[in-house]
Design a protein around this motif. Structure first.
Motif, PDB file in Angstrom:
ATOM      1  N   ALA B 162       0.835  -1.197   0.000  1.00  0.00           N
ATOM      2  CA  ALA B 162       0.000   0.000   0.000  1.00  0.00           C
ATOM      3  C   ALA B 162       0.874   1.253   0.000  1.00  0.00           C
ATOM      4  O   ALA B 162       0.599   2.229  -0.699  1.00  0.00           O
ATOM      5  N   ALA B 163       1.964   1.191   0.768  1.00  0.00           N
ATOM      6  CA  ALA B 163       2.874   2.328   0.825  1.00  0.00           C
ATOM      7  C   ALA B 163       3.504   2.573  -0.541  1.00  0.00           C
ATOM      8  O   ALA B 163       3.668   3.713  -0.983  1.00  0.00           O
ATOM      9  N   ARG B 164       3.851   1.471  -1.220  1.00  0.00           N
ATOM     10  CA  ARG B 164       4.478   1.583  -2.536  1.00  0.00           C
ATOM     11  C   ARG B 164       3.505   2.207  -3.547  1.00  0.00           C
ATOM     12  O   ARG B 164       3.897   3.036  -4.367  1.00  0.00           O
ATOM     13  N   VAL B 165       2.232   1.799  -3.468  1.00  0.00           N
ATOM     14  CA  VAL B 165       1.222   2.375  -4.361  1.00  0.00           C
ATOM     15  C   VAL B 165       1.166   3.878  -4.161  1.00  0.00           C
ATOM     16  O   VAL B 165       1.189   4.661  -5.122  1.00  0.00           O
ATOM     17  N   ARG B 166       1.128   4.304  -2.890  1.00  0.00           N
ATOM     18  CA  ARG B 166       1.067   5.743  -2.608  1.00  0.00           C
ATOM     19  C   ARG B 166       2.293   6.446  -3.161  1.00  0.00           C
ATOM     20  O   ARG B 166       2.225   7.512  -3.742  1.00  0.00           O
ATOM     21  N   GLN B 167       3.437   5.777  -3.006  1.00  0.00           N
ATOM     22  CA  GLN B 167       4.684   6.400  -3.439  1.00  0.00           C
ATOM     23  C   GLN B 167       4.735   6.596  -4.952  1.00  0.00           C
ATOM     24  O   GLN B 167       5.082   7.674  -5.420  1.00  0.00           O
ATOM     25  N   PRO B 175      -2.476  12.548  -6.880  1.00  0.00           N
ATOM     26  CA  PRO B 175      -2.764  12.464  -5.443  1.00  0.00           C
ATOM     27  C   PRO B 175      -2.710  10.993  -4.992  1.00  0.00           C
ATOM     28  O   PRO B 175      -3.105  10.111  -5.751  1.00  0.00           O
ATOM     29  N   SER B 176      -2.209  10.760  -3.792  1.00  0.00           N
ATOM     30  CA  SER B 176      -2.088   9.366  -3.340  1.00  0.00           C
ATOM     31  C   SER B 176      -3.146   9.016  -2.312  1.00  0.00           C
ATOM     32  O   SER B 176      -3.061   8.004  -1.651  1.00  0.00           O
ATOM     33  N   THR B 177      -4.140   9.870  -2.175  1.00  0.00           N
ATOM     34  CA  THR B 177      -5.163   9.638  -1.152  1.00  0.00           C
ATOM     35  C   THR B 177      -5.976   8.380  -1.470  1.00  0.00           C
ATOM     36  O   THR B 177      -6.043   7.936  -2.610  1.00  0.00           O
ATOM     37  N   ASP B 178      -6.592   7.840  -0.423  1.00  0.00           N
ATOM     38  CA  ASP B 178      -7.434   6.662  -0.612  1.00  0.00           C
ATOM     39  C   ASP B 178      -8.598   6.991  -1.531  1.00  0.00           C
ATOM     40  O   ASP B 178      -9.011   6.171  -2.346  1.00  0.00           O
ATOM     41  N   GLU B 179      -9.106   8.208  -1.379  1.00  0.00           N
ATOM     42  CA  GLU B 179     -10.245   8.622  -2.219  1.00  0.00           C
ATOM     43  C   GLU B 179      -9.851   8.515  -3.688  1.00  0.00           C
ATOM     44  O   GLU B 179     -10.602   7.988  -4.506  1.00  0.00           O
ATOM     45  N   TYR B 180      -8.653   9.003  -4.007  1.00  0.00           N
ATOM     46  CA  TYR B 180      -8.218   8.979  -5.406  1.00  0.00           C
ATOM     47  C   TYR B 180      -7.997   7.542  -5.869  1.00  0.00           C
ATOM     48  O   TYR B 180      -8.342   7.175  -6.978  1.00  0.00           O
ATOM     49  N   GLN B 181      -7.441   6.734  -5.006  1.00  0.00           N
ATOM     50  CA  GLN B 181      -7.184   5.337  -5.391  1.00  0.00           C
ATOM     51  C   GLN B 181      -8.471   4.563  -5.628  1.00  0.00           C
ATOM     52  O   GLN B 181      -8.481   3.572  -6.329  1.00  0.00           O
ATOM     53  N   ARG B 182      -9.532   5.041  -4.985  1.00  0.00           N
ATOM     54  CA  ARG B 182     -10.808   4.342  -5.138  1.00  0.00           C
ATOM     55  C   ARG B 182     -11.595   4.798  -6.364  1.00  0.00           C
ATOM     56  O   ARG B 182     -12.712   4.386  -6.587  1.00  0.00           O
ATOM     57  N   ILE B 196      -1.522   6.962 -14.518  1.00  0.00           N
ATOM     58  CA  ILE B 196      -1.771   5.722 -13.772  1.00  0.00           C
ATOM     59  C   ILE B 196      -1.010   4.582 -14.470  1.00  0.00           C
ATOM     60  O   ILE B 196      -0.357   3.758 -13.824  1.00  0.00           O
ATOM     61  N   GLY B 197      -1.081   4.576 -15.810  1.00  0.00           N
ATOM     62  CA  GLY B 197      -0.357   3.554 -16.574  1.00  0.00           C
ATOM     63  C   GLY B 197       1.140   3.618 -16.292  1.00  0.00           C
ATOM     64  O   GLY B 197       1.808   2.593 -16.143  1.00  0.00           O
ATOM     65  N   ILE B 198       1.667   4.843 -16.206  1.00  0.00           N
ATOM     66  CA  ILE B 198       3.104   4.997 -15.937  1.00  0.00           C
ATOM     67  C   ILE B 198       3.423   4.524 -14.519  1.00  0.00           C
ATOM     68  O   ILE B 198       4.405   3.811 -14.290  1.00  0.00           O
ATOM     69  N   ALA B 199       2.560   4.902 -13.569  1.00  0.00           N
ATOM     70  CA  ALA B 199       2.771   4.475 -12.179  1.00  0.00           C
ATOM     71  C   ALA B 199       2.794   2.950 -12.095  1.00  0.00           C
ATOM     72  O   ALA B 199       3.618   2.353 -11.401  1.00  0.00           O
ATOM     73  N   MET B 200       1.873   2.334 -12.861  1.00  0.00           N
ATOM     74  CA  MET B 200       1.779   0.881 -12.882  1.00  0.00           C
ATOM     75  C   MET B 200       3.077   0.276 -13.411  1.00  0.00           C
ATOM     76  O   MET B 200       3.567  -0.721 -12.890  1.00  0.00           O
TER      77      MET B 200
END
Lengths: 317, 583
Positions: B162-167, B175-182, B196-200
């Protein structure tokens, strides 16, 4: 948001049912014959007929009768059968349960098996297994239900093997499902009728989804194939397939008529045929409304599944 | 091959130059044996971006996907080797990659399914062309990133993942907030989806990154954001990147080296500066000539397209001075040809156009410039009458037109013709080109059926397709040929105004160049007025003499091309100009 959308569909469904009730009632009004006369028979005196007409509200205007009938539906009073002279509910109660058992069994077999074969076929597109499935489903889809039924009877009950009963026994006081073997052939017939459409639709949508960019992306992310199929692909295929499944399940409600007749199964199909033969208007009305209700409910369920499977629809409202 | 292998062996002992992925003599065929790639050699080095340039169908995506051991349906690996030299061999003891990486690297083309799967997304990551299609619409974006970490077993527990996803979300500027991830993918803009594709792709800190035209379909300003993200992420994580594109300007901005592909062959490779400044192969030169540039120094010609169809008539190619008002407009004796006054359009409560004014003279070309959502397509559809509930007026030769095409007279309809963005969907695949082109004539009903064929053939000639295309179907045609056919369809009724809605954005640069040249020529020959709607500002000097800059339904800048480009009055125009990648 979802609740609101579902509520909207629900209201539409109620409206459709009301419209159907008007059509059914109007159609049966056009039928010749007087229920009171039919109940009392040829030798009835005019006074007795008039008395029964008053009792059955037949002396009122059609509009009044419609609303009386409609009001009855809401409290489970479907009127009086002119064939038995008793309430329609008594006549239909057990038969509805028997038909529902049959439909449920058929659905429980057809839906999962259909989806599974459809997915399998899509994953093996162009291979021999897929071609076999395609030919099989096309052949089945081309056969009317009574042909399938007769073929099954020939195969399992009369000529080749004699392992299953060809007709249904329903001794009084005993429910049909208390002898499970006699459910097998009718269930199988119904399942075989609806299954080709489910397979073909599932195969088509699944094949399309497997070609989509996000499935390729999932594979390129290193997601295991099993997970690609179950997590990434199947949810997208479910929405469109649910509609077809709904139409097929709804068809079951009407399809039971022929199949029940074929196997002498004591369900609403049998009752409908008898009612039409004896001009039993109230029973025809009741069964028509019940079948319409099954259609509406099943389609409503499909809509809900479609909404749940598609986040865009979910958040669009 | 010898240079590649010596370089490869040296990387095992020394660290510079850091060869990460070596492709040697890769051959890919279709299932029936037709060869698509004829032995491609590529080397990717750590911290370096290699631009792979070529037109659609040149096999660049096939080569890119081969790096992940993936071949699309209908394609098959034939021969050649792709070797990956992984970096942190200790961290990935469970990987098949690392077991061999300690030695001489992993041969991707020889791996089994399970080993390949372990490699994909963790050591070699892919960023696809269209984020809207490649993100799963039914899975929340945060979860899609987390999935990569899950399947490759990142970290020790769920908290670390989860920390890595935020990072990574923060790394790509989201934004790395839970709201944004949802959120669901459709709740993000195109640029955010791509990030998002790049983050992935960066989640597992891969060694190699394959970027397949990741900014096609994005607006210029979004594109520059995404490019910035790619650049910083690449240098930050020291990744070897392969950047697949058809846009040489993009390569000039981003890449360190460039490789040019032509029909499955690598024709040129070298440092960006060298290849772009002194291209050796004629094809590279053709490609360079076809790139539109803001300064308008070049002329885009019909010959810019290498695969140009044999000329049906003369064979000589007419070169027309691009832009610059080369076409003499008729003297202004009457009302202007087309006047749009105070045009407004709302969708529900959304204002799409907010009082747009401009006018068009015969032979004049006006570029309507705007990003997606600026209302430029709505504007052109209003002008053509395809949208009928707008407010304001569209006047043709001093006469106000009815809002809807249905209510316009035959002559009015013929006067304004529309060419759609995608030639792949605007031509009926079941009709021959001749049949499709006859429809406007049938509708106008002016010509007897016998003469229609002659007019259609003439139109086909004038778009340089030739009358032999009369009986062909769209499926047999390339994108450029289809778009020419679509232009010809608009021409059969001899319109005064041609509305071109992003007609080159689905096409390769060289095809784009030839379409632009064609339009200029038609403008000169027929005094055709163009309304050229686009998001591509670099085309301005090639096609237009006036520009209208549209931003959120409002014209923020307008005037002659030179004036707007040299002295933009609005911030928005200035920003657009700043974001343009140049050679």
């Amino acid at each position: 948001m979802i609740a609101k959308l579902i509520l909207k569909r629900l209201l539409v469904s109620v409206f459709i049912l009301l419209a159907v009730s008007v059509v059914v009632f109007a159609a049966t009004l056009l039928l010749p014959g007087d229920p009171a006369r039919a109940i009392l028979g040829q030798q009835a005196t005019e006074e007795r007929i008039a008395a029964l007409q008053a009792e059955l509200n037949l002396d009122r205007s059609p509009v009044e009768r419609y609303f009386l009938w409609l009001g009855g539906l809401f409290v489970g009073n479907f009127g009086t059968s002119s064939a038995t002279g008793g309430p329609v509910t008594d006549l239909l109660g057990e038969r509805i349960t028997a038909s529902l058992v049959l439909m449920l069994c058929a659905a429980l077999i057809a839906v999962p098996v259909g989806l599974a074969i459809g997915i399998f076929s899509a994953l093996h597109r162009g291979k021999r297994a897929d071609q076999a499935v395609t030919w099989g489903t096309l052949t089945l889809a081309a056969l009317p239900e009574f042909v399938i039924g007769i073929a099954l009877v020939t195969l399992f009950a009369t000529s080749v093997f004699r392992i299953l009963p060809a007709v249904t026994m329903s001794p009084p006081g005993q429910q049909v499902w208390e002898i499970p073997t006699q459910l097998i052939l009718p269930t199988l017939t119904l399942a075989l009728v609806v299954i080709p459409y489910i397979i073909r639709m599932m195969r088509a949508t699944m094949a399309e989804v497997m070609d989509s960019g996000f499935v390729e992306m999932a594979r390129l992310k290193g997601v295991p194939e099993r997970r690609v199929i179950l997590r990434h692909a199947v949810p997208h295929a479910i929405g469109p397939v649910a509609q077809v499944v709904a139409i097929q399940l709804a068809w079951l409600a009407g399809g039971v008529v022929v199949v029940e007749y074929l196997f002498r199964y004591p369900g609403i199909g049998q009752a409908l045929i008898d009612a039409v033969t004896y001009r039993d208007v109230q029973v025809v009305q009741a069964i028509s409304i019940i079948i319409a209700a099954v259609y509406v409910v099943v389609n409503l369920l499909a809509d809900i599944v479609g909404i749940l499977a598609n986040p865009k629809l979910r958040s669009a409202s | 091959m010898s240079t590649a292998s010596t370089a490869a062996s040296s990387s095992a002992t020394t660290t510079v130059p850091d060869l990460t992925l070596v492709m040697q003599g890769l051959r890919v065929t279709t299932l029936d044996g037709t060869e698509i790639l004829h032995g491609v050699d590529l080397q990717l080095r750590r911290g370096e971006i290699l631009g792979l340039v070529g037109e659609s169908g040149s096999g660049k995506t096939t080569a890119g996907l081969a790096c992940l051991g993936h071949f699309r349906a209908g394609l098959r690996y034939h021969s050649g080797e792709i070797t990956l030299y992984s970096r942190d061999t200790d961290d990935l003891s469970s990987d098949a990659a690392s077991r061999e990486a300690a030695g001489s690297g992993v041969v991707v083309t020889q791996l089994g399914d399970e080993d390949l799967r372990a490699l994909r997304g963790s050591r070699i990551a892919y960023i696809p062309q269209d984020p809207a299609l490649s993100l799963n619409p039914a899975i929340r974006v945060g979860e899609q990133i987390r999935e990569v970490l899950d399947v490759h077993g990142f970290g020790a527990n769920a908290q670390e993942r989860a920390a890595r996803v935020r990072q990574v979300l923060e790394d790509v500027g989201l934004p790395s907030t839970d709201e944004y991830q949802r959120r669901w993918p459709h709740e993000l803009s195109g640029g955010q989806q791509q990030r998002i594709g790049i983050a992935m792709a960066f989640a597992m800190t891969p060694d190699v990154l394959i970027l397949d035209e990741p900014t096609t379909g994005l607006d210029v300003s979004t594109q520059s954001h995404v490019l910035d993200t790619i650049r910083t992420m690449t240098s930050l994580h020291h990744v070897a990147s392969l950047y697949i594109t058809h846009d040489l300007a993009m390569v000039a901005e981003l890449a360190d080296r460039v490789a040019v592909m032509l029909r499955g062959d690598l024709v040129e490779e070298g440092p960006v500066g060298q290849v772009l400044a002194a291209p050796e192969h004629p094809y590279t030169r053709k490609l360079l000539e076809a790139v539109p540039d803001l300064a308008g120094r070049k002329q885009l010609t019909q010959t810019g397209q290498l695969d140009v169809v044999p000329e049906a008539d003369s064979g000589s190619v007419v070169v027309v001075e691009a832009g610059g008002g080369a076409v003499s407009a008729e003297p202004e004796t009457q009302a202007p040809l087309l006047v749009v006054r105070d045009l407004k359009k709302f969708y529900g409560g959304n204002t799409v156009l907010e009082g747009v004014n401009f006018q068009l003279e015969p032979g004049q070309s006006t570029m309507v410039l705007g990003e997606s959502g600026s209302g430029k397509t709505t504007l052109s559809r209003c002008v053509a009458g395809l949208i009928d509930d707008y407010q304001g007026s569209v006047t043709l030769r001093g006469r106000e037109l009815a809002a809807s095409t249905r209510k316009r007279t035959n002559d009015d309809r013929q006067a304004i013709q529309y060419v759609f963005q995608s030639p792949y969907s605007s031509l009926n695949p079941r009709r021959s080109i001749g049949q499709s082109l006859s429809v406007p004539l049938e509708m106008s009903g002016k010509l007897p059926a016998r003469q229609r064929r002659a007019v259609v053939e003439e139109a086909l000639d004038s778009v340089r397709l030739g009358r032999s295309f009369y009986d062909r179907r769209p499926g047999d045609l390339s994108g450029g040929e289809r778009q020419r056919a679509a232009v010809a369809r608009a021409l059969v009724n001899a319109p005064d105004v041609l509305v071109c809605d992003e007609i080159t954005s689905a096409l390769d640069v060289s095809v784009q160049a030839s379409i632009i040249a064609l339009l200029n020529q038609l403008r000169a020959e027929r005094g055709l007025a163009l309304l050229f709607v686009t998001h591509n500002i670099t085309l301005a000097r090639h096609i237009a003499d006036h520009i209208v800059v549209l931003n959120q339904g409002v014209i923020v800048d307008s005037g002659p091309v030179d004036q707007v480009l040299e002295a933009p009055t609005h911030d928005y125009t200035r920003r657009l100009l700043a974001d343009v990648p140049t050679l």
